[in-house]
Design a protein around this motif. Sequence first.
Motif, PDB file in Angstrom:
ATOM      1  N   ARG A  70       0.846  -1.189   0.000  1.00 30.61           N
ATOM      2  CA  ARG A  70       0.000   0.000   0.000  1.00 30.61           C
ATOM      3  C   ARG A  70       0.878   1.233   0.000  1.00 30.61           C
ATOM      4  O   ARG A  70       2.025   1.215   0.439  1.00 30.61           O
ATOM      5  N   GLN A  71       0.296   2.294  -0.534  1.00 32.46           N
ATOM      6  CA  GLN A  71       1.022   3.557  -0.656  1.00 32.46           C
ATOM      7  C   GLN A  71       0.102   4.693  -0.247  1.00 32.46           C
ATOM      8  O   GLN A  71      -0.873   4.999  -0.949  1.00 32.46           O
ATOM      9  N   SER A  72       0.429   5.289   0.884  1.00 34.43           N
ATOM     10  CA  SER A  72      -0.330   6.455   1.326  1.00 34.43           C
ATOM     11  C   SER A  72       0.129   7.675   0.552  1.00 34.43           C
ATOM     12  O   SER A  72       1.230   7.683  -0.020  1.00 34.43           O
ATOM     13  N   LEU A  73      -0.679   8.706   0.535  1.00 35.54           N
ATOM     14  CA  LEU A  73      -0.407   9.895  -0.272  1.00 35.54           C
ATOM     15  C   LEU A  73       0.975  10.457   0.032  1.00 35.54           C
ATOM     16  O   LEU A  73       1.297  10.749   1.179  1.00 35.54           O
ATOM     17  N   GLN A  90       3.777   9.025   0.084  1.00 33.67           N
ATOM     18  CA  GLN A  90       4.668   8.123   0.803  1.00 33.67           C
ATOM     19  C   GLN A  90       5.200   7.022  -0.121  1.00 33.67           C
ATOM     20  O   GLN A  90       4.755   6.852  -1.254  1.00 33.67           O
ATOM     21  N   GLU A 147      -7.210   6.069   8.541  1.00 30.94           N
ATOM     22  CA  GLU A 147      -5.790   5.869   8.229  1.00 30.94           C
ATOM     23  C   GLU A 147      -5.554   4.733   7.239  1.00 30.94           C
ATOM     24  O   GLU A 147      -4.425   4.545   6.772  1.00 30.94           O
ATOM     25  N   ASP A 148      -6.623   3.995   6.901  1.00 31.06           N
ATOM     26  CA  ASP A 148      -6.498   2.953   5.887  1.00 31.06           C
ATOM     27  C   ASP A 148      -6.541   3.542   4.480  1.00 31.06           C
ATOM     28  O   ASP A 148      -6.269   2.833   3.502  1.00 31.06           O
ATOM     29  N   SER A 149      -6.889   4.797   4.364  1.00 33.05           N
ATOM     30  CA  SER A 149      -6.964   5.433   3.046  1.00 33.05           C
ATOM     31  C   SER A 149      -5.591   5.407   2.390  1.00 33.05           C
ATOM     32  O   SER A 149      -4.604   5.875   2.963  1.00 33.05           O
ATOM     33  N   ALA A 150      -5.532   4.841   1.189  1.00 34.54           N
ATOM     34  CA  ALA A 150      -4.257   4.679   0.480  1.00 34.54           C
ATOM     35  C   ALA A 150      -4.548   4.048  -0.873  1.00 34.54           C
ATOM     36  O   ALA A 150      -5.688   3.663  -1.158  1.00 34.54           O
ATOM     37  N   TYR A 200      -3.774   0.729  -2.831  1.00 38.62           N
ATOM     38  CA  TYR A 200      -3.350  -0.635  -2.572  1.00 38.62           C
ATOM     39  C   TYR A 200      -2.898  -1.247  -3.896  1.00 38.62           C
ATOM     40  O   TYR A 200      -3.680  -1.357  -4.843  1.00 38.62           O
ATOM     41  N   ARG A 223      -7.518   2.606  -5.321  1.00 42.53           N
ATOM     42  CA  ARG A 223      -7.472   3.769  -4.435  1.00 42.53           C
ATOM     43  C   ARG A 223      -8.628   3.687  -3.454  1.00 42.53           C
ATOM     44  O   ARG A 223      -9.798   3.738  -3.846  1.00 42.53           O
ATOM     45  N   THR A 244     -10.569   5.299  -0.223  1.00 43.72           N
ATOM     46  CA  THR A 244     -10.810   6.486   0.581  1.00 43.72           C
ATOM     47  C   THR A 244     -11.828   6.148   1.647  1.00 43.72           C
ATOM     48  O   THR A 244     -12.940   5.715   1.325  1.00 43.72           O
TER      49      THR A 244
END
Lengths: 111, 119
Positions: free
Chosen positions: B36-39, B41, B85-88, B90, B115, B117
Amino acid sequence: DAKTTQPPSMDCAEGRAANLPCNHSTISGNEYVYWYRQIHSQGPQYIIHGLKNNETNEMASLIITEDRKSSTLILPHATLRDTAVYYCIVRVNNYGQNFVFGPGTRLSVLP
Amino acid sequence: GAGVSQSPSNKVTEKGKDVELRCDPISGHTALYWYRQSLGQGLEFLIYFQGNSAPDKSGLPSDRFSAERTGGSVSTLTIQRTQQEDSAVYLCASSSGVAGGPRGTGELFFGEGSRLTVL
């Protein structure tokens, strides 16, 4: 934890060679060096990999130092489309090993 | 298909709901990875499958996250009781073999991601 260190960002003029360094001083004898890149909003893309010999393909060249503690990815004629985050990864050659991505180098190719 | 396919491409959900994300790897690829990749990051490893088994689940951030793979092909990542905080994004990737081996270079082929949200 990532086993590599890369500069956080670099600039390169369009048409010039982009040389992206990577340090991997703790690399083991059976670990390969992989390079990937991620263009904004897309999944990462494989570029090239090598063990100890220099490698070249249609996208780039990979130069690995003799002691294997560092390497350089070379994009010979950078274009605006090469603007991306470039990731250097070391990985053991077997199925059980994960690819650990560090923060990478953000390359900006400038017109 | 020709590449790794992920669905849905975008998912908006309310906090507390469960979500399922699907990955269809390249045909014949035995290894499958979830990241996963958060905004803004980097990529965070979640889980890895070899065939239907998961030898490395070390990256799953909590017991709300689970994944399975059936028939050595499609994988589903499930997030229960989603949190903001799971928003990312995947990302799923597959691989055919090991570097230097007869069946491939060991490189990863990534999908375009899902994505998520969480509102």
